[in-house]
Design an enzyme around this catalytic site. Structure first.
Site, short mmCIF file in Angstrom:
data_model
loop_
_atom_site.label_atom_id
_atom_site.label_comp_id
_atom_site.label_asym_id
_atom_site.label_seq_id
_atom_site.Cartn_x
_atom_site.Cartn_y
_atom_site.Cartn_z
CE1 TYR A 53 -2.93 -2.91 0.35
CE2 TYR A 53 -3.80 -2.44 2.40
CZ TYR A 53 -4.48 -3.06 1.44
OH TYR A 53 -5.66 -3.67 1.44
N1 LIG Z 1 -7.04 -8.00 0.41
C1 LIG Z 1 -7.38 -7.10 -0.49
O1 LIG Z 1 -6.76 -7.47 -1.97
C2 LIG Z 1 -8.35 -5.84 -0.57
C3 LIG Z 1 -8.46 -4.65 -0.84
C4 LIG Z 1 -8.73 -3.63 -0.94
C5 LIG Z 1 -9.06 -3.50 0.36
N2 LIG Z 1 -8.51 -3.83 1.03
C6 LIG Z 1 -8.88 -3.41 2.51
O2 LIG Z 1 -9.51 -3.29 3.15
C7 LIG Z 1 -9.25 -1.69 3.76
C8 LIG Z 1 -10.87 -1.41 2.94
O3 LIG Z 1 -11.42 -0.94 1.83
P1 LIG Z 1 -11.95 0.40 0.62
O4 LIG Z 1 -11.40 1.24 1.15
O5 LIG Z 1 -12.24 -0.29 -0.06
O6 LIG Z 1 -13.35 -0.54 2.32
P2 LIG Z 1 -14.47 0.73 2.19
O7 LIG Z 1 -15.31 0.70 3.50
O8 LIG Z 1 -15.84 0.00 1.36
O9 LIG Z 1 -14.47 2.46 0.76
C9 LIG Z 1 -13.66 3.70 2.04
C10 LIG Z 1 -13.89 4.50 1.69
O10 LIG Z 1 -15.53 4.95 1.14
C11 LIG Z 1 -15.84 6.14 1.44
N3 LIG Z 1 -16.67 6.87 2.79
C12 LIG Z 1 -16.14 5.86 3.95
N4 LIG Z 1 -17.06 5.95 4.28
C13 LIG Z 1 -17.78 7.40 4.66
C14 LIG Z 1 -18.74 8.15 4.85
N5 LIG Z 1 -19.63 8.18 5.87
N6 LIG Z 1 -19.67 9.32 3.53
C15 LIG Z 1 -18.68 9.13 2.53
N7 LIG Z 1 -18.21 7.98 1.88
C16 LIG Z 1 -17.13 7.39 2.58
C17 LIG Z 1 -14.70 6.60 1.81
O11 LIG Z 1 -14.00 7.66 0.24
P3 LIG Z 1 -13.52 8.71 -0.51
O12 LIG Z 1 -11.72 8.19 0.15
O13 LIG Z 1 -12.90 8.51 -1.72
O14 LIG Z 1 -13.98 10.29 0.31
C18 LIG Z 1 -13.40 5.86 2.04
O15 LIG Z 1 -12.19 6.22 1.44
C19 LIG Z 1 -8.45 -1.81 2.93
O16 LIG Z 1 -8.29 0.42 3.70
C20 LIG Z 1 -7.65 -2.81 2.82
O17 LIG Z 1 -7.08 -2.70 3.84
C21 LIG Z 1 -7.99 -5.56 0.64
#
Ligand SMILES: NC(=O)c1ccc[n+]([C@@H]2O[C@H](COP(=O)([O-])OP(=O)(O)OC[C@H]3O[C@@H](n4cnc5c(N)ncnc54)[C@H](OP(=O)(O)O)[C@@H]3O)[C@@H](O)[C@H]2O)c1
Length: 326
Positions: A53
């Site tokens: 990351y």
């Molecule tokens: N193992 C894997 O291959 C893999 C792949 C992906 C992720 N992950 C893990 O999963 C974690 C979470 O993934 P993700 O960030 O994609 O998860 P997510 O929770 O689906 O998306 C998070 C995004 O949603 C938006 N958000 C969150 N809360 C909000 C709210 N209250 N109002 C408006 N927008 C909101 C933000 O976007 P904005 O920043 O654009 O505002 C935030 O960056 C990663 O950090 C990582 O640790 C693992």
């Protein structure tokens, strides 16, 4: 915050965990500190990162990978022992042919580098980021088992595994008396439900912890994106996240948002609250890893995280989204 046991490990992890993919990639250290502090304040005790990351994920510069771990290392310090720290390896960390994958050679190097960046001498949950078709599982599992014996990692897990891959790995662990993958980390949200048929029932039957990522569909389920509209300038879509772009283009993502919008309204919840609670209300989930680029996003998303959708509500959502998902 409620806590659930991670598979058969005995450790308790928060139902909502913090993902730190945004640290260093889309937000700087100061903004990351705000998000981390908020998460710990809300009772989150499982923090997920990965060696890969960082900004290099978007610009291909290997020197700009590892920034999330480095920032976490700077920020955790004396709080390191309060959390379950999870990281991952597998993806290319350099240009060399052996700078990736799950050979003993790369696993040892990847772990040493993660420990340095994270400023710690152990990882609680060390996860292989995906299945490695080029390395025998025996090689990987022996190497991971040795690292557990050396005290450098506590538990091993896998991510993005299909059920058959996990079953195969478990078989090999059992045959050779090696530590098995105690957790699996797949993508799961209202718009990405591929794990329901095979992986979740397998994990339930074998008592494997299921830590799901992207429960808000990388932000799509917050309702911030609309077809043909310019994305908010502070969003990940505006920053150019490719996998988010694909998710938005390839699936019936926005149609699902339209379906859940009135249901969330009926509950008095915002869309992110509804999307997270749906994941936590589904069977077989240990913890949902949410992401955030601002502390107030976390506060909002988790506001009703203790509540659950009823079986009737879950069935209604299945019915309303069935045609879209077909
Ligand atoms: N193992 C894997 O291959 C893999 C792949 C992906 C992720 N992950 C893990 O999963 C974690 C979470 O993934 P993700 O960030 O994609 O998860 P997510 O929770 O689906 O998306 C998070 C995004 O949603 C938006 N958000 C969150 N809360 C909000 C709210 N209250 N109002 C408006 N927008 C909101 C933000 O976007 P904005 O920043 O654009 O505002 C935030 O960056 C990663 O950090 C990582 O640790 C693992």
């Amino acid at each position: 915050m409620k806590y659930r046991t991670l598979g058969r490990t005995g450790i308790k992890v928060s139902e909502v965990s913090l993902g730190t993919m945004s640290f260093g990639r889309w937000i700087d250290e100061q903004a990351s500190a705000g998000v981390l502090d908020q998460a710990l304040e809300l009772g989150i005790n499982l923090v997920d990162t990965a060696d890969v990351y960082g900004r290099g994920m978007d610009n291909g510069d290997h020197a700009q990978l590892g920034e999330s771990e480095a920032i976490l290392g700077n920020l955790l310090r004396e709080r390191r022992h309060q959390i379950i720290l999870a990281t991952k390896l597998h993806n290319p960390m350099g240009p060399g042919v052996n700078d990736q994958g799950q050979s003993r050679y790369h696993i040892y190097r990847a772990l040493e580098n993660s420990l340095k960046r994270l400023k710690t001498d152990y990882i609680d949950l060390y996860q292989v980021h995906r299945f490695d078709p080029h390395t025998p599982l025996e090689e990987t599992l022996y190497a991971l088992d040795d690292l557990v014996k050396q005290g450098k990692i506590r538990y091993v897990g896998c991510s993005n595994y299909a059920a058959w891959q996990l079953a195969k790995a478990h078989g090999i662990s059992a045959l050779h008396h090696l530590r098995r993958f105690e957790s699996v980390q797949p993508e799961y949200s209202l718009i990405t439900r591929g794990i329901e048929e095979e992986l979740i029932p397998f994990a339930q039957s074998e008592q494997v912890g299921v830590i799901v990522y992207s429960p808000l569909g990388r932000g799509i389920l917050s309702g911030k994106y609309a077809a043909g509209a310019t994305p908010p300038s502070d969003s990940r879509l505006a920053a150019g996240e490719q996998r988010l772009k694909l998710l938005l283009e390839q699936r019936q993502s926005l149609a699902i948002v339209d379906v859940i919008r009135p249901l969330a309204l009926e509950r008095g919840w915002s869309l992110p609250q509804f999307a997270l609670n749906w994941v936590l209300s589904r069977p077989g989930i240990t913890s949902a890893i949410v992401g955030a680029s601002k502390p107030e996003q976390l506060r909002e998303t988790l506001q009703y995280a203790q509540e659950r959708l009823s079986n009737e509500e879950l069935a209604e959502i299945d019915r309303l989204t069935a045609a879209i998902r077909a």
